[in-house]
Design an enzyme around this catalytic site. Sequence first.
Site, PDB file in Angstrom:
ATOM      1  CE  LYS A 154      -1.910   3.613   2.174  1.00 40.55           C
ATOM      2  NZ  LYS A 154      -1.867   4.401   0.946  1.00 40.55           N
ATOM      3  CD  GLU A 228      12.655   4.543   8.545  1.00 37.02           C
ATOM      4  OE1 GLU A 228      12.560   5.571   9.261  1.00 37.02           O
ATOM      5  OE2 GLU A 228      12.807   4.568   7.335  1.00 37.02           O
ATOM      6  CB  CYS A 262      13.324   9.253   8.017  1.00 37.01           C
ATOM      7  SG  CYS A 262      14.020   7.919   7.049  1.00 37.01           S
ATOM      8  CD  GLU A 359      10.773  13.851  10.120  1.00 37.19           C
ATOM      9  OE1 GLU A 359       9.618  13.421  10.265  1.00 37.19           O
ATOM     10  OE2 GLU A 359      11.712  13.151   9.686  1.00 37.19           O
TER      11      GLU A 359
HETATM   12  P1  NDP Z   1       2.227   9.770   6.376  1.00 36.30           P
HETATM   13  O1  NDP Z   1       2.892   9.102   7.494  1.00 36.30           O
HETATM   14  O2  NDP Z   1       0.836  10.260   6.569  1.00 36.30           O
HETATM   15  O3  NDP Z   1       2.208   8.813   5.066  1.00 36.30           O
HETATM   16  C1  NDP Z   1       3.100   7.748   4.866  1.00 36.30           C
HETATM   17  C2  NDP Z   1       2.327   6.490   4.488  1.00 36.30           C
HETATM   18  O4  NDP Z   1       1.449   6.132   5.553  1.00 36.30           O
HETATM   19  C3  NDP Z   1       1.424   6.659   3.267  1.00 36.30           C
HETATM   20  O5  NDP Z   1       1.371   5.438   2.571  1.00 36.30           O
HETATM   21  C4  NDP Z   1       0.080   6.966   3.888  1.00 36.30           C
HETATM   22  O6  NDP Z   1      -0.998   6.662   3.037  1.00 36.30           O
HETATM   23  C5  NDP Z   1       0.104   6.060   5.090  1.00 36.30           C
HETATM   24  N1  NDP Z   1      -0.747   6.454   6.200  1.00 36.30           N
HETATM   25  C6  NDP Z   1      -1.137   7.697   6.578  1.00 36.30           C
HETATM   26  N2  NDP Z   1      -1.910   7.642   7.674  1.00 36.30           N
HETATM   27  C7  NDP Z   1      -2.020   6.339   8.015  1.00 36.30           C
HETATM   28  C8  NDP Z   1      -2.697   5.631   9.047  1.00 36.30           C
HETATM   29  N3  NDP Z   1      -3.414   6.248   9.971  1.00 36.30           N
HETATM   30  N4  NDP Z   1      -2.601   4.285   9.071  1.00 36.30           N
HETATM   31  C9  NDP Z   1      -1.876   3.630   8.137  1.00 36.30           C
HETATM   32  N5  NDP Z   1      -1.232   4.237   7.138  1.00 36.30           N
HETATM   33  C10 NDP Z   1      -1.291   5.572   7.074  1.00 36.30           C
HETATM   34  O7  NDP Z   1       3.160  10.964   5.902  1.00 36.30           O
HETATM   35  P2  NDP Z   1       2.830  12.258   5.050  1.00 36.30           P
HETATM   36  O8  NDP Z   1       2.971  11.921   3.628  1.00 36.30           O
HETATM   37  O9  NDP Z   1       1.555  12.919   5.411  1.00 36.30           O
HETATM   38  O10 NDP Z   1       4.020  13.203   5.526  1.00 36.30           O
HETATM   39  C11 NDP Z   1       3.892  13.896   6.758  1.00 36.30           C
HETATM   40  C12 NDP Z   1       5.183  13.883   7.531  1.00 36.30           C
HETATM   41  O11 NDP Z   1       5.551  12.544   7.825  1.00 36.30           O
HETATM   42  C13 NDP Z   1       6.387  14.439   6.797  1.00 36.30           C
HETATM   43  O12 NDP Z   1       6.436  15.831   6.849  1.00 36.30           O
HETATM   44  C14 NDP Z   1       7.504  13.777   7.562  1.00 36.30           C
HETATM   45  O13 NDP Z   1       7.722  14.475   8.753  1.00 36.30           O
HETATM   46  C15 NDP Z   1       6.958  12.401   7.894  1.00 36.30           C
HETATM   47  N6  NDP Z   1       7.386  11.372   6.911  1.00 36.30           N
HETATM   48  C16 NDP Z   1       8.426  10.561   7.256  1.00 36.30           C
HETATM   49  C17 NDP Z   1       8.896   9.634   6.347  1.00 36.30           C
HETATM   50  C18 NDP Z   1      10.037   8.727   6.674  1.00 36.30           C
HETATM   51  O14 NDP Z   1      10.797   8.340   5.772  1.00 36.30           O
HETATM   52  N7  NDP Z   1      10.171   8.304   7.915  1.00 36.30           N
HETATM   53  C19 NDP Z   1       8.335   9.516   5.001  1.00 36.30           C
HETATM   54  C20 NDP Z   1       7.208  10.377   4.762  1.00 36.30           C
HETATM   55  C21 NDP Z   1       6.773  11.279   5.703  1.00 36.30           C
HETATM   56  P3  NDP Z   1      -1.851   7.822   2.316  1.00 36.30           P
HETATM   57  O15 NDP Z   1      -0.884   8.550   1.440  1.00 36.30           O
HETATM   58  O16 NDP Z   1      -2.890   7.086   1.590  1.00 36.30           O
HETATM   59  O17 NDP Z   1      -2.400   8.683   3.429  1.00 36.30           O
END
Ligand code: NDP
Length: 455
Positions: A154, A228, A262, A359
């Site tokens: 997903k 992660e 990250c 972050e």
């Molecule tokens: P999210 O954590 O919302 O999204 C990452 C993934 O998680 C996407 O596939 C998203 O799906 C999914 N997701 C979101 N909410 C849920 C949930 N409640 N349960 C299960 N899966 C979920 O990140 P964002 O894209 O909104 O980015 C926001 C912030 O997150 C960034 O500014 C950064 O700080 C952090 N981030 C960290 C990352 C890392 O590498 N550790 C990578 C990306 C973001 P969908 O797109 O369908 O919502």
Amino acid sequence: MRLKSINPATGELIREYDELQWDDVDSALDLSLEAYRQWKRSAFTRRAELLLALSDKLLEKKEGLAFTISLEMGKPIKESRSEIEKCAWVCRYYAENAASFLAPQVVPTEASQSYVAFNPLGPVLAIMPWNFPFWQVFRFAAPALLAGNTVLLKHASNVPACALAIEQVINEAGFPVHVFQTLLISSRKIDNVISDRRIQAVTFTGSTPAGRSVGEIAGKYLKKSVLELGGSDPYIILADAHIEAAAEICVKARLMNAGQSCISAKRFIVEAPVYEVFSKLVVQKMSAAVMGDPMDEKTDLGPLARNNLRLDLEAQVNNSVAKGADLLLGGVDPQIPGAFYPATVLGNVTSGMPAYHEELFGPVATLIKAADMKEAISIANDTTFGLGAAVFTSDIEKGRYMAEHELEAGSCFVNDFVKSDPRLPFGGIKESGYGRELSVFGLREFMNIKTVVVR
Ligand code: NDP
């Protein structure tokens, strides 16, 4: 609902995709389980051959795949190519090394035979983010598939073309059908998949709040999980460091992927005697970065991946300045189409400001002054995160000691920026998550570490 692929460099809609209905997800889960029953019995050598074929296929299709990444999430094209090359590397690495990781380990006891065997678990769900849309998936999928698991991906809703391209390249490499499947669904439907009896485990990469939610459901339904999450990596610059080299590495680490990593260098904690000279160098080097079209070979800094991410970052910067941080560079909306945010430097950041605690997922360098090494370590660890950390010093032994014993993070580097490497474990502590990816540790996360005893 439809998933929208939007070019973040222009704001234009590239394409819309229909989200899967539950019936489609249900049959994908059945197919994954069915594929698993065959796949787990396939010879390790066959699985390794397929991973090598996948490595070659990625390199063969590198230009097209890199284009898809840059178009959909805005990374400069040269970085997208490197991302594909790294995916090819991780496939090759596991194909060539995992035989020894998976070999049974004999443990002498009173029994006639006693050993540890490594079995796959079954269908594993991967919830992945957009920032390294190929690498995040491959670093999990290469070992998981080699171990004999099947995978359901997903992906983030803003990178559906990447998600489908990943499924396609795996199929083209010759993997049996349904061993790897992409589910085009948004996060609103994911709880039902995590809790489904056919899913044995879940791996998640993304924000801490979303990770918390995944961990909660996984815990409720007793699914093995690896999380992660975010980071606010501290980079300590000691007074005895080679300041020019340190600034060069720190700026490179901060601007990579427009700071959307990250393990980006997020907080530069600088010993007072070298604070001024280091901050001048950082401003100079950050201002030299060329911002522009991700498809242009000369571009160093593309747009952020979505406009809402740009707005969030802008608010964090403005808030920090309102609380007393010095705006040394950037920080002003460039007023051009797309989700661009300029290279920005914040000086004299202190506790209580967003730039100190949160972050910052973008090209913003945060400078924090520390009186001495002891205070620098204390500031570095004054965070809820614990993913990566670095220290710059000419005293290698001191740096190594700090990395090993003082810094609270999953990966600590001396005189270099933090990066993932297929040969080394990768993951965090505290609110950066739990479990490890890559190396032998990552491979074993999604395995039944089975004790076998024959009397
Ligand atoms: P999210 O954590 O919302 O999204 C990452 C993934 O998680 C996407 O596939 C998203 O799906 C999914 N997701 C979101 N909410 C849920 C949930 N409640 N349960 C299960 N899966 C979920 O990140 P964002 O894209 O909104 O980015 C926001 C912030 O997150 C960034 O500014 C950064 O700080 C952090 N981030 C960290 C990352 C890392 O590498 N550790 C990578 C990306 C973001 P969908 O797109 O369908 O919502």
